[in-house]
Design an enzyme around this catalytic site. Sequence first.
Site, short mmCIF file in Angstrom:
data_model
loop_
_atom_site.label_atom_id
_atom_site.label_comp_id
_atom_site.label_asym_id
_atom_site.label_seq_id
_atom_site.Cartn_x
_atom_site.Cartn_y
_atom_site.Cartn_z
N LYS A 38 24.24 -11.85 -49.15
CA LYS A 38 25.23 -12.01 -47.99
C LYS A 38 25.56 -11.49 -47.50
O LYS A 38 25.88 -10.25 -47.77
CB LYS A 38 26.37 -13.58 -49.03
CG LYS A 38 26.76 -12.32 -49.96
CD LYS A 38 28.20 -12.91 -51.14
CE LYS A 38 28.76 -12.05 -51.20
NZ LYS A 38 29.32 -12.92 -53.19
N TYR A 268 46.17 10.48 -32.55
CA TYR A 268 47.56 9.53 -32.46
C TYR A 268 48.62 9.97 -33.74
O TYR A 268 48.66 10.21 -34.25
CB TYR A 268 46.87 8.40 -32.33
CG TYR A 268 45.88 7.89 -31.48
CD1 TYR A 268 46.29 8.06 -30.29
CD2 TYR A 268 44.76 7.63 -32.11
CE1 TYR A 268 46.10 7.97 -28.88
CE2 TYR A 268 43.91 6.82 -31.07
CZ TYR A 268 44.65 7.19 -29.20
OH TYR A 268 43.41 6.63 -27.84
C1 LIG Z 1 28.96 -11.60 -54.08
C2 LIG Z 1 28.45 -12.50 -55.39
C3 LIG Z 1 27.54 -12.47 -56.36
C4 LIG Z 1 27.07 -10.70 -56.23
O1 LIG Z 1 28.23 -9.69 -56.87
P1 LIG Z 1 28.02 -8.21 -56.78
O2 LIG Z 1 29.37 -7.94 -57.95
O3 LIG Z 1 27.74 -7.66 -55.47
O4 LIG Z 1 27.06 -8.32 -57.87
C5 LIG Z 1 27.24 -13.06 -57.25
N1 LIG Z 1 27.63 -14.65 -57.39
C6 LIG Z 1 28.11 -14.86 -55.99
C7 LIG Z 1 28.32 -16.41 -56.72
C8 LIG Z 1 28.56 -13.96 -55.80
O5 LIG Z 1 29.82 -14.40 -54.48
#
Ligand SMILES: *Cc1c(COP(=O)(O)O)cnc(C)c1O
Length: 390
Positions: A38, A268
């Site tokens: 993702k 800044y």
């Molecule tokens: C993002 C996500 C993961 C992965 O989690 P990590 O800690 O990066 O391994 C697994 N399951 C779900 C439902 C997620 O949203």
Amino acid sequence: MPARAEERSAVIDLEAIRHNVRHLAAVASPAKIMAVVKADAYGHGAVQVARAALGAGASWLGTAHISEALALRAAGIEAPLLAWLHTPDSNFAAAVAAGIDIGCSGWELDRIVAAAREQERPARIHLKVDTGLGRNGATLDAWDSLVGEAMEYQDQGLLRVVGIFSHLAVADEPERPETDEQLAAFRQILAVAQDAGVDPEVRHLANTPATLSRPDTHFDLVRVGLGLYGLSPFEGQSPAELGLRPAMTVRTVVSHCKDVPAGQGVSYGLNYRTDGVSTLGLIPLGYADGVPRIATGGPVRVEGVNYPVVGRIAMDQMVIDLGPRNVTAGGPSILGAEAVLFGDGADGGPTADDWARAAGTNNYEIVTRISPRVPRRYINEEPSTGEERP
Ligand SMILES: *Cc1c(COP(=O)(O)O)cnc(C)c1O
């Protein structure tokens, strides 16, 4: 590295990704690996990472959105693929048509069934239960009826319950007791589902920290994101200590180097002033590139030295103070030198964890927010011949 250094890039080492997949697969075995890609693979590039992960032994892919999953299908990736975060406007019909597995917390069920009818193809769903995180997932109270409804639709040939899953809240803090409570709740809902005749291919609960620290949460499949990218989910434990290799290096080229007098204000707000006569280096990356504006003090490595960023981080640039070099009189200028914000941390180099500390956030956010203005460059795209296998 490309032969001629680019002005700025996020270099993604696909061999590091493959190494991490092989390592996590060995840890999780006999459970299978879902590579969570993702958010453009946490900023690493979803299609490239998905291909590398599948090549190294991952069997599943996971995304949050159906749109992210559709993009992987459009790139020709046919592996089992689950998307779990929807709205009433999500394109369930496209997901069914593309053979994308759909996470279902309850309200989605009727829409998924409508999509299956429209596509004249059974949907593939994973029922999600909330065992304590308080986000998606059916409540424990609603579980019975959700399972019952899903099984009616399965009997009608409109869907198949491929999986049952839940998500952990505190697996990155292994000493906390809530993971045990979530695990117990998950076992309970699995028993309820089994009594209702559900026979899922995959039961899955573990994220990266649980994969590494809680074998009792592995079940049939583990969903690994952070570990795939070679980062540690645990405070005080390095990737190397976990057998992981960070895959992303963010680097650029110094764009100005000049002598300044004592008391020179920097950036800044003039929140930083030089102690004495000094030399400043200008780093052409800023918050538009995903460097958190709050992260003054974060390290930039030039010529083997980590310099903290001084003064405010601006949209496009930030400054390091090199100490007096007298470049005007021929002292060593760093103009054009490579500047590394973070990478694999070898030889004391800066890491995403250093930037997370400077920004008061976690390493997930540091890599994920590197913006599209920083081109991704891939190295080690093909496995070298004779590469070791677990
Ligand atoms: C993002 C996500 C993961 C992965 O989690 P990590 O800690 O990066 O391994 C697994 N399951 C779900 C439902 C997620 O949203």
